[in-house]
Design an enzyme around this catalytic site. Structure first.
Site, short mmCIF file in Angstrom:
data_model
loop_
_atom_site.label_atom_id
_atom_site.label_comp_id
_atom_site.label_asym_id
_atom_site.label_seq_id
_atom_site.Cartn_x
_atom_site.Cartn_y
_atom_site.Cartn_z
N ASP A 5 5.01 3.60 3.56
CA ASP A 5 3.90 3.57 2.63
C ASP A 5 3.76 2.14 2.09
O ASP A 5 4.68 1.32 2.25
CB ASP A 5 4.18 4.57 1.49
N ASP B 154 1.67 0.93 -1.33
CA ASP B 154 1.77 0.85 -2.80
C ASP B 154 2.94 1.67 -3.32
O ASP B 154 3.12 2.84 -2.96
CB ASP B 154 0.47 1.37 -3.43
N ASP C 252 6.49 6.84 -2.15
CA ASP C 252 6.79 7.01 -3.58
C ASP C 252 6.00 8.09 -4.28
O ASP C 252 6.34 8.49 -5.39
CB ASP C 252 6.52 5.70 -4.31
#
Length: 244
Positions: free
Chosen positions: A21, A23, A195
């Site tokens: 991922d 961000d 996240d």
């Protein structure tokens, strides 16, 4: 609790496939989507890792592909944007923009302006960020829910201090399934790091297909491993390049 889970084992470039991922995983979350700070050496690290993995590395993000390319200029490897609906280095999953996309964006932008919130335009969708005013969360959720009822072909994607509307039928775990059919991923163990709630299906997919997930930051997760912050992720990636 997620924080009590162990750090991941060292990446094995000869056996693993890596999905990352952007961000909150490779870079820290910023007050505005356009304000993220990308470490200068990150594109180079990703390039070296992709070469070490014989191309079995992909950045998988909810961001638009053109944004990923701009932030990671210098990295020419696989990228999947917009939660799996657009890609570089493979056949684009979505050939045309969804119907009613313009109307959805216009309505979201108007709501964000009216309520002094941040509107994020995306290739195949859009998001409203309420980090600057968390009290607006309920109104944002109600408005986006009404939009998905008004316009067919879209769904709500909750995120950290934001709500996104994106096309139905696309997801990060779906992107991993498509990527894993590419020749460079054949026979490798999937490793996914992310996240957010948007990453949980992909983390689960990696766990269910012989690999493992890495939850970055706070919160419960299906992933068996944990890293505290993007700086720890970058250190973990760089360590794989130092192994002789």
């Amino acid at each position: 609790m997620t924080g009590k889970k162990p750090a991941p084992p060292a990446l094995d470039p000869s056996r693993d496939a890596l999905f990352l991922d952007f961000d909150g995983c490779l870079v820290d979350i910023a007050p505005r989507p356009d304000a993220v700070i990308v470490p200068r050496d990150l594109p180079g690290i990703l390039t070296e890792l992709s070469e070490a993995l014989d191309g079995a590395l992909a950045v998988v993000s909810g961001r638009s592909l053109h944004e990923l390319e701009r932030f990671l200029e210098g990295f020419e490897g696989l990228m999947v944007g917009s939660h799996g609906s657009e890609a570089r280095g493979m056949e684009p999953p979505m050939a045309e923009a969804p119907q009613h996309l313009g109307a959805v964006k216009e309505d979201l932008a108007g709501f964000a302006q009216e309520h002094d919130l941040i509107f994020e335009d995306k290739s195949h969708g859009a998001a409203i960020h309420f980090r600057s005013n968390p009290a607006k969360q309920g109104q944002v959720e109600a408005f986006t829910e009404a939009l998905t009822e008004r316009y067919d072909g879209f769904m709500i994607q909750p995120a950290k201090m934001a709500v996104e509307i994106r096309p139905q039928g696309f997801s990060k775990d779906g992107a991993l399934a498509i990527l894993s059919d590419l020749v460079q991923f054949d026979g490798r163990k999937p490793v996914y790091a992310g996240d957010d709630t948007t990453d949980e299906p992909a983390l689960a997919w990696a766990e269910e297909h012989g690999g493992f997930g890495i939850k970055v930051g706070d919160g419960e997760s299906v992933a068996r491993y944990h890293l505290a912050a993007p700086t720890n992720v970058r250190d973990w990636l760089a360590a794989a390049l130092r192994v002789e």
